[in-house]
Design an enzyme around this catalytic site. Sequence first.
Site, PDB file in Angstrom:
ATOM      1  N   HIS A  75      -1.100 -13.461 -22.413  1.00 34.28           N
ATOM      2  CA  HIS A  75      -2.429 -14.064 -22.565  1.00 34.28           C
ATOM      3  C   HIS A  75      -3.398 -13.038 -23.146  1.00 34.28           C
ATOM      4  CE1 HIS A  75      -2.292 -18.000 -20.079  1.00 34.28           C
ATOM      5  NE2 HIS A  75      -1.121 -17.747 -20.629  1.00 34.28           N
ATOM      6  N   TYR A 204     -11.761 -20.120 -15.536  1.00 32.94           N
ATOM      7  CA  TYR A 204     -12.492 -19.852 -14.295  1.00 32.94           C
ATOM      8  C   TYR A 204     -13.822 -20.600 -14.402  1.00 32.94           C
ATOM      9  CZ  TYR A 204      -9.332 -15.825 -13.468  1.00 32.94           C
ATOM     10  OH  TYR A 204      -8.240 -15.006 -13.250  1.00 32.94           O
ATOM     11  N   PRO A 296      -8.717 -13.317  -4.542  1.00 34.82           N
ATOM     12  CA  PRO A 296      -7.827 -13.480  -5.706  1.00 34.82           C
ATOM     13  C   PRO A 296      -8.539 -13.657  -7.056  1.00 34.82           C
ATOM     14  CG  PRO A 296      -7.815 -15.461  -4.326  1.00 34.82           C
ATOM     15  CD  PRO A 296      -8.602 -14.427  -3.584  1.00 34.82           C
ATOM     16  N   LYS A 300      -6.003  -9.246  -8.805  1.00 33.87           N
ATOM     17  CA  LYS A 300      -5.700  -7.822  -8.647  1.00 33.87           C
ATOM     18  C   LYS A 300      -4.698  -7.493  -7.534  1.00 33.87           C
ATOM     19  CE  LYS A 300      -7.889  -6.137 -11.966  1.00 33.87           C
ATOM     20  NZ  LYS A 300      -6.964  -6.802 -12.887  1.00 33.87           N
ATOM     21  N   TYR A 388     -10.242  -6.559 -15.950  1.00 38.14           N
ATOM     22  CA  TYR A 388      -9.280  -7.659 -15.806  1.00 38.14           C
ATOM     23  C   TYR A 388      -7.889  -7.232 -16.264  1.00 38.14           C
ATOM     24  CZ  TYR A 388      -7.641 -12.483 -15.547  1.00 38.14           C
ATOM     25  OH  TYR A 388      -6.963 -13.621 -15.193  1.00 38.14           O
TER      26      TYR A 388
HETATM   27  P1  RFL Z   1       3.343  -9.516   0.822  1.00 38.88           P
HETATM   28  O1  RFL Z   1       3.669 -10.278  -0.402  1.00 38.88           O
HETATM   29  O2  RFL Z   1       2.486 -10.132   1.837  1.00 38.88           O
HETATM   30  O3  RFL Z   1       4.735  -9.086   1.475  1.00 38.88           O
HETATM   31  C1  RFL Z   1       4.810  -8.509   2.759  1.00 38.88           C
HETATM   32  C2  RFL Z   1       6.156  -8.835   3.356  1.00 38.88           C
HETATM   33  O4  RFL Z   1       6.267  -8.230   4.639  1.00 38.88           O
HETATM   34  C3  RFL Z   1       6.840  -9.156   5.546  1.00 38.88           C
HETATM   35  N1  RFL Z   1       6.442  -8.798   6.910  1.00 38.88           N
HETATM   36  C4  RFL Z   1       7.244  -8.147   7.788  1.00 38.88           C
HETATM   37  N2  RFL Z   1       8.483  -7.701   7.666  1.00 38.88           N
HETATM   38  C5  RFL Z   1       9.031  -7.092   8.754  1.00 38.88           C
HETATM   39  N3  RFL Z   1       8.367  -6.942   9.916  1.00 38.88           N
HETATM   40  C6  RFL Z   1       7.117  -7.368  10.075  1.00 38.88           C
HETATM   41  N4  RFL Z   1       6.468  -7.205  11.229  1.00 38.88           N
HETATM   42  C7  RFL Z   1       6.501  -8.007   8.983  1.00 38.88           C
HETATM   43  N5  RFL Z   1       5.272  -8.562   8.779  1.00 38.88           N
HETATM   44  C8  RFL Z   1       5.258  -9.020   7.529  1.00 38.88           C
HETATM   45  C9  RFL Z   1       6.296 -10.493   5.082  1.00 38.88           C
HETATM   46  O5  RFL Z   1       7.116 -11.571   5.533  1.00 38.88           O
HETATM   47  C10 RFL Z   1       6.324 -10.324   3.574  1.00 38.88           C
HETATM   48  O6  RFL Z   1       7.542 -10.770   3.007  1.00 38.88           O
HETATM   49  O7  RFL Z   1       2.669  -8.085   0.472  1.00 38.88           O
HETATM   50  P2  RFL Z   1       2.900  -7.127  -0.806  1.00 38.88           P
HETATM   51  O8  RFL Z   1       4.362  -6.915  -1.065  1.00 38.88           O
HETATM   52  O9  RFL Z   1       2.013  -5.991  -0.560  1.00 38.88           O
HETATM   53  O10 RFL Z   1       2.372  -7.957  -2.054  1.00 38.88           O
HETATM   54  C11 RFL Z   1       1.008  -8.279  -2.207  1.00 38.88           C
HETATM   55  C12 RFL Z   1       0.833  -9.608  -2.935  1.00 38.88           C
HETATM   56  O11 RFL Z   1       1.635 -10.577  -2.303  1.00 38.88           O
HETATM   57  C13 RFL Z   1      -0.633 -10.077  -2.965  1.00 38.88           C
HETATM   58  O12 RFL Z   1      -1.496  -8.983  -3.166  1.00 38.88           O
HETATM   59  C14 RFL Z   1      -0.887 -11.092  -4.083  1.00 38.88           C
HETATM   60  O13 RFL Z   1      -0.168 -12.270  -3.858  1.00 38.88           O
HETATM   61  C15 RFL Z   1      -2.379 -11.403  -4.176  1.00 38.88           C
HETATM   62  N6  RFL Z   1      -2.672 -12.452  -5.171  1.00 38.88           N
HETATM   63  C16 RFL Z   1      -2.720 -12.164  -6.518  1.00 38.88           C
HETATM   64  N7  RFL Z   1      -2.474 -10.915  -6.962  1.00 38.88           N
HETATM   65  C17 RFL Z   1      -2.461 -10.632  -8.295  1.00 38.88           C
HETATM   66  O14 RFL Z   1      -2.257  -9.479  -8.674  1.00 38.88           O
HETATM   67  N8  RFL Z   1      -2.685 -11.613  -9.253  1.00 38.88           N
HETATM   68  C18 RFL Z   1      -2.930 -12.895  -8.887  1.00 38.88           C
HETATM   69  O15 RFL Z   1      -3.066 -13.742  -9.776  1.00 38.88           O
HETATM   70  C19 RFL Z   1      -2.997 -13.207  -7.477  1.00 38.88           C
HETATM   71  N9  RFL Z   1      -3.229 -14.450  -7.063  1.00 38.88           N
HETATM   72  C20 RFL Z   1      -2.890 -13.766  -4.743  1.00 38.88           C
HETATM   73  C21 RFL Z   1      -3.183 -14.754  -5.724  1.00 38.88           C
HETATM   74  C22 RFL Z   1      -2.821 -14.120  -3.401  1.00 38.88           C
HETATM   75  C23 RFL Z   1      -3.060 -15.427  -3.019  1.00 38.88           C
HETATM   76  N10 RFL Z   1      -2.950 -15.726  -1.637  1.00 38.88           N
HETATM   77  C24 RFL Z   1      -2.249 -16.818  -1.127  1.00 38.88           C
HETATM   78  C25 RFL Z   1      -3.391 -14.741  -0.659  1.00 38.88           C
HETATM   79  C26 RFL Z   1      -3.432 -16.046  -5.360  1.00 38.88           C
HETATM   80  C27 RFL Z   1      -3.401 -16.395  -4.007  1.00 38.88           C
HETATM   81  C28 RFL Z   1      -3.722 -17.813  -3.660  1.00 38.88           C
HETATM   82  C1  PHB Z   2      -2.593 -17.785 -10.170  1.00 35.96           C
HETATM   83  O1  PHB Z   2      -2.089 -18.239 -11.207  1.00 35.96           O
HETATM   84  O2  PHB Z   2      -2.120 -18.001  -9.059  1.00 35.96           O
HETATM   85  C2  PHB Z   2      -3.844 -16.973 -10.287  1.00 35.96           C
HETATM   86  C3  PHB Z   2      -4.293 -16.611 -11.528  1.00 35.96           C
HETATM   87  C4  PHB Z   2      -5.468 -15.871 -11.653  1.00 35.96           C
HETATM   88  C5  PHB Z   2      -6.162 -15.512 -10.519  1.00 35.96           C
HETATM   89  C6  PHB Z   2      -5.695 -15.863  -9.257  1.00 35.96           C
HETATM   90  C7  PHB Z   2      -4.522 -16.605  -9.128  1.00 35.96           C
HETATM   91  O3  PHB Z   2      -7.315 -14.814 -10.650  1.00 35.96           O
END
Ligand code: RFL
Ligand code: PHB
Length: 393
Positions: A75, A204, A296, A300, A388
């Site tokens: 993108h 957005y 989110p 990041k 970004y």
């Molecule tokens: P995770 O993915 O939460 O993984 C942690 C893992 O640890 C396990 N766990 C345990 N295991 C053993 N013993 C325990 N006591 C434990 N407790 C927990 C869990 O089951 C899990 O498998 O953390 P990690 O690896 O640091 O990754 C971080 C990312 O997942 C997170 O920052 C992103 O998803 C945030 N995020 C986004 N980030 C981006 O860079 N770009 C995006 O577009 C973006 N969109 C988003 C997002 C997060 C969202 N939500 C739902 C919070 C959009 C959304 C909606």
């Molecule tokens: C997504 O596709 O899940 C997404 C994309 C951009 C964002 C957050 C989430 O800023």
Amino acid sequence: MKTLRTQVLIVGAGPAGLLLGQLLHRAGLDTVIVERQSDEHVLSRIRAGVLEQGTADLMDEAGVGQRMRAEGLVHDGFELAVGGVRHRIDLRALAGGRTVLVYGQTEVTRDLMSARSAAGLITLYEAADVRIDGFDTSTPRAHCIVRGEPMEITADFIAGCDGFHGVCRASVPAGAIQLYEKVYPFGWLGLLSDTPPVSEELIYSRHARGFSLCSMRSATRSRYYLQVPSTERVEDWSDDRFWDELRARLDPEAAGSLVTGPSLEKSVAPLRSFVAEPMRFGRLFLAGDAAHIVPPTGAKGLNLAASDVRYLSQALIEHYLEGSDAGLDHYSARCLARVWKAERFSWWLTSLMHNFDQEPAFQAKLQAAELDYVLASDAAQRALAENYVGLPL
Ligand code: RFL
Ligand code: PHB
């Protein structure tokens, strides 16, 4: 009791833990991962979608970038919609030729899981009651129960990659850690559907009814989000209600071309800014969501997890292969410098694009002025684009 010994014990098989395991494996180091959930459960969590170039490059370095390069969507820009009018942010032009890659977190995780199992490395899924101790000594340990059997795993180091609700940060004595937190009065309701995205680029939207985001996973799969009060329950949102509300918040052209369909997944995520300092406690190193959370809006979270993992993998490799602890000693400070800049950007973009109904009218006036400024100023758009696509490591 079954016992295992490894060089680096990784808690959590999310993107941070799996990527760390893969980078260390490529350098010849031994890791064991313990994960509370099953692999299917980890893969069913629909989260991030946007990878910075640095994150995609790290996937290549880890030897798992092939499918991402073939299927990910480059993108060059995204759109901000304000007052029903769309404004394009040309990332490539504004950020020195840099772009982002749309590739789902589930796919990143799947690619890393496949590489780990192909290499025959140990991942203990469905590990119950994970506890860690001894990270202030030279022999940190974890205990857990796997398929009914108690286990002890000893290691040289523990990497706490277990997310915001994990056990690692919680195991640090309260006096040794400083927490910074801001909770927003709203969350995001997300919906995934096998429908073509409403537009080629992400939109957005700032709207009086609330923020919305149009994103995607592929040319045939869309991901949409709505700002909702943090008390909202997903059961109260039928697909029809979601689509009607999204349409009401989009500009007329997008509203007219929106293709709807049954949801594959719907969930509410609270919005939070959070940082734990430091990120190292003796032989325990926190990485990713275990140490920090961003709302989110700036996409990041996953990218910060990847940059932590880059620093941590380099530091551990230096320790084992070069006998230098400089990287381990600087790990926390190096990560936090980058983390706070991403915290600032994510907070700023969240503040710019959401409705803050409870805030005084003065705040609303400032927000409107800031939006006007961003949409008219090349300098402001450069700052937005530079953040970004991801600040340099
Ligand atoms: P995770 O993915 O939460 O993984 C942690 C893992 O640890 C396990 N766990 C345990 N295991 C053993 N013993 C325990 N006591 C434990 N407790 C927990 C869990 O089951 C899990 O498998 O953390 P990690 O690896 O640091 O990754 C971080 C990312 O997942 C997170 O920052 C992103 O998803 C945030 N995020 C986004 N980030 C981006 O860079 N770009 C995006 O577009 C973006 N969109 C988003 C997002 C997060 C969202 N939500 C739902 C919070 C959009 C959304 C909606
Ligand atoms: C997504 O596709 O899940 C997404 C994309 C951009 C964002 C957050 C989430 O800023």
